[in-house]
Design a protein around this motif. Structure first.
Motif, PDB file in Angstrom:
ATOM      1  N   PHE B  55      78.631 -11.572  28.532  1.00  0.00           N
ATOM      2  CA  PHE B  55      77.770 -11.793  29.696  1.00  0.00           C
ATOM      3  C   PHE B  55      76.319 -11.557  29.294  1.00  0.00           C
ATOM      4  N   GLY B  56      76.102 -10.418  28.621  1.00  0.00           N
ATOM      5  CA  GLY B  56      74.745 -10.072  28.199  1.00  0.00           C
ATOM      6  C   GLY B  56      74.179 -11.079  27.216  1.00  0.00           C
ATOM      7  N   LEU B  57      75.011 -11.481  26.271  1.00  0.00           N
ATOM      8  CA  LEU B  57      74.536 -12.412  25.247  1.00  0.00           C
ATOM      9  C   LEU B  57      74.194 -13.766  25.845  1.00  0.00           C
ATOM     10  N   GLU B  58      75.023 -14.202  26.784  1.00  0.00           N
ATOM     11  CA  GLU B  58      74.719 -15.510  27.371  1.00  0.00           C
ATOM     12  C   GLU B  58      73.441 -15.442  28.208  1.00  0.00           C
ATOM     13  N   PHE B  59      73.282 -14.330  28.904  1.00  0.00           N
ATOM     14  CA  PHE B  59      72.063 -14.122  29.698  1.00  0.00           C
ATOM     15  C   PHE B  59      70.825 -14.254  28.803  1.00  0.00           C
ATOM     16  N   LEU B  60      70.905 -13.640  27.629  1.00  0.00           N
ATOM     17  CA  LEU B  60      69.764 -13.691  26.703  1.00  0.00           C
ATOM     18  C   LEU B  60      69.586 -15.073  26.103  1.00  0.00           C
ATOM     19  N   THR B 239      84.774 -19.732  28.370  1.00  0.00           N
ATOM     20  CA  THR B 239      85.096 -21.058  27.849  1.00  0.00           C
ATOM     21  C   THR B 239      84.278 -21.290  26.591  1.00  0.00           C
ATOM     22  N   ASP B 240      84.569 -22.371  25.916  1.00  0.00           N
ATOM     23  CA  ASP B 240      83.785 -22.633  24.705  1.00  0.00           C
ATOM     24  C   ASP B 240      82.412 -23.215  25.041  1.00  0.00           C
ATOM     25  N   ARG B 241      82.113 -23.283  26.321  1.00  0.00           N
ATOM     26  CA  ARG B 241      80.746 -23.651  26.709  1.00  0.00           C
ATOM     27  C   ARG B 241      80.117 -22.532  27.525  1.00  0.00           C
ATOM     28  N   GLY B 242      80.546 -21.338  27.252  1.00  0.00           N
ATOM     29  CA  GLY B 242      79.940 -20.192  27.916  1.00  0.00           C
ATOM     30  C   GLY B 242      80.828 -19.650  29.015  1.00  0.00           C
ATOM     31  N   LEU B 243      80.330 -18.616  29.661  1.00  0.00           N
ATOM     32  CA  LEU B 243      81.085 -18.028  30.757  1.00  0.00           C
ATOM     33  C   LEU B 243      80.997 -18.953  31.960  1.00  0.00           C
ATOM     34  N   MET B 244      81.967 -18.801  32.830  1.00  0.00           N
ATOM     35  CA  MET B 244      81.958 -19.623  34.028  1.00  0.00           C
ATOM     36  C   MET B 244      82.553 -18.813  35.162  1.00  0.00           C
ATOM     37  N   VAL B 245      81.779 -18.626  36.197  1.00  0.00           N
ATOM     38  CA  VAL B 245      82.269 -17.927  37.384  1.00  0.00           C
ATOM     39  C   VAL B 245      82.578 -19.000  38.414  1.00  0.00           C
TER      40      VAL B 245
END
Lengths: 110, 581
Positions: B55-60, B239-245
């Motif tokens: 979550f943190g890494l994707e945010f950055l 997912t392989d394209r990032g997190l998904m809520v």
């Protein structure tokens, strides 16, 4: 000549071992000053003639903090002998400092 | 005290009250109305493997990549190389961002066995490293992952607490949008060392648990000061394209709508729906096993391809080859559309992967194929890989994906005997047109019936039709409604024959009666003729009498005249004839 000795060996008895120490500080705070004083005193008492101290002020060289993974200051890093050891704090507890430098076995008597 | 910090390189701190920093995490910005509180600290907490670091890494990474907000990551648990590997699986290029100077990953592993503490200390080392990195990149975002490690490693907790709170103050003063990860504590505590006390603006809890033997991830926003937010537990995926809520249902009902109608490939079905379904709407076909759900869906695809529109057929039950073969047997040739490049067939058993990769795969297929119509056959198979609520959410998300792209969706779902009007995936509120296929067993055969249960925006037929599969496609027939109810198959044919026989019999009877009546009427006519004859005879007789009478009168008058003449000759003439009578 004595063997290199294990991690818990009492290195203070090895007269050939040179201690290379690096003390990380942040400016001239009272903690920094105390740490330098405490380190010098202990080294004179236990490692006279076979130690080297390098002082690093992170305020001047912040990039150096990354190399030794410094988080807290003051932090004393024993570069030599291996393995690297870190001692955090103003080094006011001499017993703990000696244990940390492995000049005295952990849990050793006074 | 912290060293002097220079102003950030790129832009000034945003001081507006409730600004939000978009995370770029799909779904999350939707439920928070824009992302994390800008210039403040947020906490994301959860158990091991809950996805906090991701979550943190994707945010950055999204911040640096998509929102022109460079970032700094202080990693206390993992090395830079490990972190780069972690996000590579999300399709984020950490090394590239570092190389371009938009991101600094500073791994400061803290291992309690490495050091001893003696006497007073502070965390200026950390401050110095952080501020150097912030200055170097002009960072607007900071992630501390997982700072709680410090509490365990440094044995003076009071100092760590004081320093932590000083760090948060400093971050806030810098206007940095900060995300802190924390390890979930025992007995319902949000974090092991209670750091949520210090982070008062936004707290997110991630949960990774086993539910019906299936691993599921959930996200919940426990607190978001000064902002509305969704309060549900939202399933989320790696997912392989990032997190998904996933918002449970689409929070934004803002799809473009079309009034254009398209054929489902069965003319009489289109008739029942007054001309087909709306383009971009979603059709659900439910039915028990072997009712022809797949065939009906294939007919719709066939019709779309015949119009020259690209189509996607996703099957969780059959391989593409099997599907083509089976549909050919009912006269639907999907193979030619595949050859023409119009139709993409994609088959994989639902059990082959979890819901997470399933959704990611569907989304990728929709993006790659850009179809006008997409079939998911059958969404119910997903219940093998996810708990009911997750599957419903997944189907909702799929419907959402299709609607937002203007794709007409056809979903099939197996329903079970006796619960025909519930789908095994409870998604009926999401769909626009619901067709129900039902098997009716009678007279030793099973026949299929088709009902239109609902069709939004359509004056649809309330009639039931018999659905038959012929070697030239699917067809609908009127059913016979007789005294014994709805009849199908041979019963329907028998009923038709019976009706015909009854009709014939009735007309024969009518003829008989008509003849009888004719006969009777002839009789009556005859009688009338006889009577009329009698009457005529009697009339004639009477006339004769009258005539005779008048002749008699004349004769008497003649007699009287003769007598009178005679009396004029001698008075002894006889009396007049009138007396003779």
């Amino acid at each position: 000549m004595e063997p290199a000795g294990g991690a818990h060996g009492n290195r203070a008895d090895d007269p050939l071992e040179v201690y290379e120490l690096r003390l990380y500080l942040a400016g001239h705070s009272p903690k920094s000053v105390r740490a330098v004083e405490n380190l010098r005193r202990t080294c004179e008492e236990h490692l006279a003639g076979r130690y080297r101290i390098e002082l690093v002020d992170l305020l001047e060289n912040p990039q150096l903090a990354r190399g030794d993974e410094i988080i807290a200051v003051p932090t004393l890093v024993r570069k030599l002998p291996q393995p690297v050891r870190k001692i955090i704090g103003d080094l006011s507890d001499t017993e703990k400092l000696l244990v940390g430098l492995q000049l005295r076995p952990a849990g050793g008597g006074p | 005290m912290a060293p002097s910090i220079h102003a950030p390189r790129t832009r000034p701190a945003v001081s507006s009250g409730l600004g939000k920093a978009p995370t770029g995490i799909r779904g999350f910005d939707e439920i928070t109305g824009g992302g994390l509180p800008r210039g403040r600290a947020s906490l994301v907490t959860g158990g091991p493997g809950a996805g906090k670091t991701l979550f943190g890494l994707e945010f950055l990474a999204r911040g640096a990549q998509d929102y022109d907000e460079p970032g700094v990551l202080l990693a206390f648990e993992e090395s830079a190389a490990e972190l780069a590997d972690d996000v590579a699986s999300l399709g984020l290029d950490l090394a590239g961002l570092e190389a371009s100077g938009d991101l600094v990953v500073d791994a400061c592993r803290v291992d309690a066995t490495d050091f001893v503490t003696t006497g007073e200390f502070d965390l200026d080392g950390l401050f110095i490293r952080l501020s150097a990195a912030v200055q170097a990149t002009g960072a607007r975002r900071v992630v501390l992952d997982t700072i709680e490690v410090l509490f365990g490693a440094l044995d003076n907790e009071a100092v760590v607490r004081a320093e932590f709170s000083r760090l948060l103050r400093w971050l806030k003063d810098q206007g940095l949008t900060t995300l802190i990860t924390g390890e979930r504590g025992r007995e319902g505590q949000l974090t092991r060392y209670g750091i949520e006390e210090y982070v008062s603006d936004c707290v997110i809890v991630l949960d990774h648990r086993m539910h019906d033997e299936i691993a599921t991830r959930r996200l919940r926003i426990v607190k978001y000061r000064g902002s509305g937010h969704g309060t549900n537990e939202y399933p989320f995926l790696v997912t392989d394209r990032g997190l998904m809520v996933w918002p449970i249902t689409s929070t934004q009902l803002t799809y473009p709508v079309s009034t254009d109608r398209i054929s489902l490939g069965v003319p009489r079905l289109d008739e029942m729906l007054t001309g087909g379904v709306h383009r971009g709407s979603t059709v659900l076909i439910t039915g028990t096993a072997g009712t022809g759900k797949t065939t009906l869906a294939a007919a719709a695809v066939d019709a779309a391809c015949a119009r020259g529109e690209p189509a996607l057929f996703v099957s969780f039950e059959e391989s593409p080859d099997q599907l083509v073969r089976n549909m050919r047997s009912v006269g639907i040739d999907l193979g030619r559309w595949v050859d023409a490049g119009l139709l993409r067939l994609w088959g994989q058993r639902a059990t082959a992967f979890g819901l997470e990769s399933h959704l990611a795969a569907i989304e990728r297929l929709l993006d790659e194929t850009t179809p006008a119509i997409a079939v998911l056959d059958a969404v119910g198979s997903l219940t093998h890989v996810g708990a009911q609520s997750e599957v419903t959410a997944a189907v909702a998300r799929e419907v959402d994906m299709m609607k937002s792209r203007g794709i007409t969706g056809v979903l099939t779902s197996l329903s079970h005997e006796g619960q025909a009007e519930t789908s095994s995936v409870d998604a009926s509120s999401l769909i626009d047109t619901w067709l129900l296929l039902r098997n009716v067993e009678s007279d030793g055969e099973r026949n299929r019936l088709l009902f239109v249960i609902k069709s939004r925006g359509t004056a649809h037929s309330n009639q039931v039709r018999e659905f038959i599969l012929t070697d030239h496609g699917a067809e609908l027939l009127d059913v016979s409604v007789g005294p014994r109810g709805v009849l199908t198959g041979s019963a329907r044919m028998a009923q038709v024959a019976e009706e015909r026989a009854a009709e014939a019999e009735q007309s024969a009877e009518l003829e008989r009666r008509r003849l009888a009546l004719a006969r009777r009427s002839a009789e009556v006519e005859a009688q009338i003729a006889v009577l009329r004859e009698q009457l005529a005879t009697e009339t004639a007789a009477l006339d004769r009498l009258v005539a005779e009478e008048s002749r008699g009168g004349d004769a008497r008058a003649a007699v009287r005249a003769t007598l009178a003449r005679r009396r004029q000759g001698g008075r002894d003439a006889p009396p007049p004839a009138g007396r003779e009578g």
